[in-house]
Design a protein around this motif. Structure first.
Motif, mmCIF file in Angstrom:
data_model
loop_
_atom_site.group_PDB
_atom_site.id
_atom_site.type_symbol
_atom_site.label_atom_id
_atom_site.label_comp_id
_atom_site.label_asym_id
_atom_site.label_seq_id
_atom_site.Cartn_x
_atom_site.Cartn_y
_atom_site.Cartn_z
ATOM 1 N N GLN A 175 -3.461 13.071 3.988
ATOM 2 C CA GLN A 175 -2.757 12.629 5.239
ATOM 3 C C GLN A 175 -1.213 12.985 5.020
ATOM 4 O OE1 GLN A 175 -5.110 9.384 7.812
ATOM 5 N NE2 GLN A 175 -4.692 8.535 6.059
ATOM 6 N N ASN A 192 0.925 -1.190 -0.025
ATOM 7 C CA ASN A 192 0.113 -0.042 0.082
ATOM 8 C C ASN A 192 0.808 1.176 -0.027
ATOM 9 O OD1 ASN A 192 -1.482 2.134 0.835
ATOM 10 N ND2 ASN A 192 -2.998 0.987 1.670
ATOM 11 N N THR A 223 -12.843 5.223 1.245
ATOM 12 C CA THR A 223 -12.192 5.595 2.415
ATOM 13 C C THR A 223 -10.725 5.230 2.254
ATOM 14 O OG1 THR A 223 -12.642 3.526 3.532
ATOM 15 C CG2 THR A 223 -14.148 5.258 3.792
ATOM 16 N N ASP A 227 -0.848 5.810 13.215
ATOM 17 C CA ASP A 227 -1.817 5.887 12.074
ATOM 18 C C ASP A 227 -2.959 5.093 12.621
ATOM 19 O OD1 ASP A 227 -2.634 4.183 9.667
ATOM 20 O OD2 ASP A 227 -2.976 6.218 9.679
ATOM 21 N N TYR A 275 -9.324 8.857 -0.209
ATOM 22 C CA TYR A 275 -8.632 9.131 0.747
ATOM 23 C C TYR A 275 -7.139 8.589 1.021
ATOM 24 C CZ TYR A 275 -9.401 10.186 5.992
ATOM 25 O OH TYR A 275 -9.370 10.842 7.424
ATOM 26 N N ASP A 276 -6.210 9.626 1.153
ATOM 27 C CA ASP A 276 -4.802 9.270 1.312
ATOM 28 C C ASP A 276 -4.248 10.247 0.249
ATOM 29 O OD1 ASP A 276 -5.060 5.765 1.578
ATOM 30 O OD2 ASP A 276 -4.885 7.332 2.915
ATOM 31 N N PHE A 286 1.601 3.093 3.222
ATOM 32 C CA PHE A 286 2.558 2.509 4.078
ATOM 33 C C PHE A 286 4.051 2.445 3.611
ATOM 34 C CE2 PHE A 286 -0.078 1.871 7.421
ATOM 35 C CZ PHE A 286 -1.239 1.361 7.069
ATOM 36 N N ASN A 322 -10.317 2.732 12.418
ATOM 37 C CA ASN A 322 -10.313 3.439 11.242
ATOM 38 C C ASN A 322 -11.461 3.828 10.450
ATOM 39 O OD1 ASN A 322 -8.554 4.971 9.309
ATOM 40 N ND2 ASN A 322 -6.620 3.413 9.903
#
Ligand code: RIB
Length: 337
Positions: free
Chosen positions: A294, A73, A248, A151, A276-277, A76, A196
């Motif tokens: 983020q 991912n 998400t 996180d 999201y991200d 990460f 989360n």
């Protein structure tokens, strides 16, 4: 052949401990001539300290551990890069291990890292750790080294944590869609038992309720933060006749975009998307995806700064640091007001 401490001690006719103390710039009761001789022998023989041998004297290995749930991912892998690069500047090596979102792996990898004498631990727990909270919390509480949950956190565990405000992030995402006229909004979530997920649904729900909008059962589709789960939700998003979807995380958004593309659904003409991200726009063609950012660099550096203080015993009070996410507006939302 690699020169060891004992070889230098023999040549300088001093003890191994004296050589180690001199080469570690620790106080040592020998003459300045002997100190210079030890340093010269080490230099002439290209001596490189063995961190394991040194740790017997200093009781530290200058090594940290990082457990992440999914190294594939981008979130990460970026977080890992930030932490590794930052800690290295302070002389710390980082051992990175991947739990594959399995709590039993969290626990196994924790023991594997401790066996290698890490001085401190960063952990982003697996999704399934939330289904086995008591066991994981118990294990973390037994740690005798500094550790920071990064996180993904357990609210109820009184430990050092650095994370983002997931309720705020998802609220901003849903609010942006609503302000562009969307009232039928799907939400693709992570595993429902993850903190989360609960937080990211809470923000979406708050925005919908504030505007008196109904959340139909088939608007909420469960994924698992991975690409395939996003792909699998595509047909359900099409069938539920929503005009917009809040995804998400970016990996699921990637999978969803692939399926929508296969079905000829255009973004944002046929369907609006907020993800999201905020990590996709470097990789995908077509309109930029509006997303919740983020700041991974800030997350990683904040965690590292806290860890460095803990390692130097400069911080004793437990710190729970909650960072603000940000809505980054691109071209994936159509205004239908
Ligand atoms: O994409 C992975 C997600 O899980 C990110 O949003 C991050 O918050 C992590 O917990």
């Amino acid at each position: 052949m690699k020169v060891k401490l004992k070889d230098i001690a023999k040549q300088a006719n001093v003890s191994i401990t004296s050589v180690s103390l001199v080469l570690n710039n620790k106080p040592c009761r020998i003459s300045s001539e002997k100190k210079e001789l030890i340093e010269k022998i080490a230099k002439d023989n290209n001596y490189t300290p063995n961190i394991n041998a040194r740790s017997l004297i200093t009781n530290e290995t200058k090594t940290l551990g990082l457990i992440i749930p999914d190294i594939e991912n981008i979130f990460f892998s970026r977080l890992t890069k930030t932490i590794e690069t930052y800690c290295r500047q302070f002389g710390y090596a980082l051992i990175i291990v991947n739990s594959n979102d399995e709590y039993k792996e969290d626990l196994y990898l924790l023991d594997l890292l401790l066996a290698r004498g890490i001085d401190g631990l960063f952990i982003a727990i697996s999704n399934s750790a939330y289904n086995n909270k008591e066991e994981v919390c118990l294990r973390l509480k037994k740690l005798t080294i500094p550790y920071i949950m990064v996180d993904r956190v357990f609210d109820e565990l009184n430990c050092n944590q650095v994370y983002f405000d997931n309720v705020k992030g998802s609220y901003l995402a849903a609010k942006h869609l609503i302000e562009n006229g969307h009232s039928k909004i799907s939400c693709i979530t992570n595993c429902i038992y993850s903190k989360n997920t609960v937080s990211r649904f809470e923000g979406y729900e708050k925005a919908m309720k504030e505007h008196g909008l109904e959340i139909k059962k088939d608007y909420i589709i469960e994924g698992d933060y991975r690409i395939q789960s996003g792909y699998n939700t595509g047909d359900m998003v099409i069938k539920n006749h929503t005009t917009a979807v809040f995804v998400t995380n970016d990996m699921m958004a990637l999978g969803l975009l692939k399926r929508l593309g296969e079905k000829g659904i255009k973004i944002p003409e046929d369907l609006s998307i907020v993800s999201y991200d905020n990590l996709l726009n470097d990789f995908i063609l077509g309109p930029g995806i509006t997303s919740i950012d983020q700041n991974i660099s800030n997350l990683g550096k904040t965690a590292c700064d806290l860890m460095l203080k803990l390692l130097k015993n400069e911080e004793t009070a437990i710190k729970k640091i909650c960072l603000d996410p940000e809505l980054i507006i691109k071209k994936s939302v159509k205004n239908i007001v």
